[in-house]
Design a protein around this motif. Sequence first.
Motif, PDB file in Angstrom:
ATOM      1  N   GLY A  60       0.818  -1.212   0.000  1.00 56.62           N
ATOM      2  CA  GLY A  60       0.000   0.000   0.000  1.00 56.62           C
ATOM      3  C   GLY A  60       0.847   1.255   0.000  1.00 56.62           C
ATOM      4  N   VAL A  61       1.950   1.248   0.755  1.00 57.15           N
ATOM      5  CA  VAL A  61       2.813   2.430   0.809  1.00 57.15           C
ATOM      6  C   VAL A  61       3.438   2.675  -0.560  1.00 57.15           C
ATOM      7  N   VAL A  62       3.858   1.582  -1.229  1.00 58.36           N
ATOM      8  CA  VAL A  62       4.559   1.751  -2.506  1.00 58.36           C
ATOM      9  C   VAL A  62       3.585   2.143  -3.625  1.00 58.36           C
ATOM     10  N   THR A  63       2.408   1.538  -3.654  1.00 61.77           N
ATOM     11  CA  THR A  63       1.477   1.812  -4.750  1.00 61.77           C
ATOM     12  C   THR A  63       0.452   2.871  -4.385  1.00 61.77           C
ATOM     13  N   GLY A  64       0.527   3.374  -3.140  1.00 56.50           N
ATOM     14  CA  GLY A  64      -0.558   4.216  -2.630  1.00 56.50           C
ATOM     15  C   GLY A  64      -0.779   5.494  -3.393  1.00 56.50           C
ATOM     16  N   ARG A  65       0.315   6.052  -3.957  1.00 58.42           N
ATOM     17  CA  ARG A  65       0.168   7.310  -4.683  1.00 58.42           C
ATOM     18  C   ARG A  65      -0.878   7.154  -5.781  1.00 58.42           C
TER      19      ARG A  65
ATOM     20  N   GLN B  82       7.917  19.693  -1.544  1.00 59.59           N
ATOM     21  CA  GLN B  82       6.821  18.980  -2.201  1.00 59.59           C
ATOM     22  C   GLN B  82       6.943  19.098  -3.713  1.00 59.59           C
ATOM     23  N   GLN B  83       6.327  18.140  -4.409  1.00 54.91           N
ATOM     24  CA  GLN B  83       6.351  18.180  -5.877  1.00 54.91           C
ATOM     25  C   GLN B  83       4.940  18.123  -6.452  1.00 54.91           C
TER      26      GLN B  83
ATOM     27  N   LEU C 187       8.059  11.689  -1.930  1.00 56.66           N
ATOM     28  CA  LEU C 187       6.694  12.109  -1.611  1.00 56.66           C
ATOM     29  C   LEU C 187       5.686  11.011  -1.912  1.00 56.66           C
ATOM     30  N   SER C 188       5.949  10.220  -2.978  1.00 52.47           N
ATOM     31  CA  SER C 188       4.961   9.199  -3.348  1.00 52.47           C
ATOM     32  C   SER C 188       4.833   8.168  -2.230  1.00 52.47           C
ATOM     33  N   LEU C 189       5.956   7.841  -1.559  1.00 49.80           N
ATOM     34  CA  LEU C 189       5.873   6.897  -0.444  1.00 49.80           C
ATOM     35  C   LEU C 189       5.076   7.500   0.706  1.00 49.80           C
TER      36      LEU C 189
ATOM     37  N   THR D  44       2.696   9.733   0.434  1.00 50.81           N
ATOM     38  CA  THR D  44       1.280   9.702   0.055  1.00 50.81           C
ATOM     39  C   THR D  44       0.715   8.303   0.266  1.00 50.81           C
ATOM     40  N   GLY D  45       1.497   7.277  -0.141  1.00 52.63           N
ATOM     41  CA  GLY D  45       1.062   5.895   0.070  1.00 52.63           C
ATOM     42  C   GLY D  45       0.884   5.587   1.543  1.00 52.63           C
TER      43      GLY D  45
END
Lengths: 229, 228
Positions: free
Chosen positions: A16-21, A223-224, B156-158, B160-161
């Motif tokens: 979930g953390v890896v694909t969560g974005r 942030q991006q 950031l993506s991590l 957000t996940g």
Amino acid sequence: MGRRVVLGMLGLGAVGVVTGRRLADLESRVLAPIQSRDPTGLTSLLPAGAGFRFYSVTGTVPHRTATGYRLTVRGLVDRPATFTLDDLHRMPQTRLIRDFQCVTGWRVPRVHWAGVALPDLLDAVGVSPRAQAVRFTSFDGSYSESLTLAQGRRRDVLVATTMLDRPVTRDHGGPVRLYVAPMYGYKSLKWLAGIELTSSVQAGYWEHRGYDTDAWVGRSNGQQDAPIT
Amino acid sequence: MSRHPTSSGEPASGPGPTRSGTLLRFTFAERWVHRCTAVLLGLCLLTAAMLYVGPLSELVGRRTVVRAVHVYAGIALPVPVIVGYLSRAFRQDVRRMNRFAPSDWAWLRDRQRRSGRLPVGKFNAGQKLNASFTIGAILVMLGTGLLMRYGHAWPLSLRTGATLVHDWLAYGVAAVALGHLWMAQRDPVARQGMRTGSVPLEWARREHPGWAAETQGEDQPETVIRRS
């Protein structure tokens, strides 16, 4: 068995953390149109959805009625003035449809804003040549923010009196709040009570707690996010 | 995995076969592990609600303080369980929780699971799953929470996940915790077991017959603290 449950949860959590974005983006796209038409407000209880989240830095939400509201503009100006809500309504109105992006990651797409563009208000009082910055204070007693004069002269910085097509509600910072479109939400001060022209930028409430003073969306605070244009 | 709780399976926590009386269900240490975990988890859920349930956060405000309580309660959450490992009784009960016998699967499938027909051990399958879920959830929430709070250097993506996992699992944790409270409020004797540590033998014979038999010395006995 118990160990397998624990390990399974850890594994799922990591996935979930890896694909969560991507999941979160999908969720926002699916939920945003539902939430904006949801009269019950129940969908706003869903996590990471597309709704606003309420932040207040003080214990109670301040209250000003529309009739009792006053906005004072002072400091390095030619004609210090106090504006009532009616005064603001009588000035030239600017409308914007822009996203609201919080530095913590949530974004509300295509919010309708209206009010007086800050440059119009500054022209009405006359800015002294010595002024370099604009400072905003809130009637909650704690919240303050600053912009450089150049930032404050942008036409997408509003002294907002309507938001989401209705008068700004008390939770959203009404009756009058700031909306700084290109910057993260913490710059859009709620419960606006005072505007002061100053000779330098003074760090506000959130800047004292480590957030960037120039809070461009996507170019600050590490942030991006996609910029708001 | 496959041993039957009444035959030769579950470890004993003390001597003393007896025919009647009161059984020691939870030691002092185990009760305090449960109590501290409950308080910390409750604090986490309560402060989470104050941060993210709109009307409640409008009522409470004071975001900085509430967030600090949430973060520190969350970081402290695994501590009682870790300290609990110092207790032999706690370690033995962890082993019991970890062991899933065929009768546990039968218990989960059976609509008359409370009829007393199945040889339920010291913990029924629901209690075992609840404990495992809670441990797993505490670890996942800790990991994602630390990433959200202190992971500024991470992509950031991590983050957000991590936020997504933390948010959704929070609903799971709240649901399971409420279910746990619901089951507890239906059984005063089970609550007495957690409050005082001991339960009447006849309750054990009804709710945990495998465990009751085991303590009665048919196989490996368990501690009996009083006779009545």
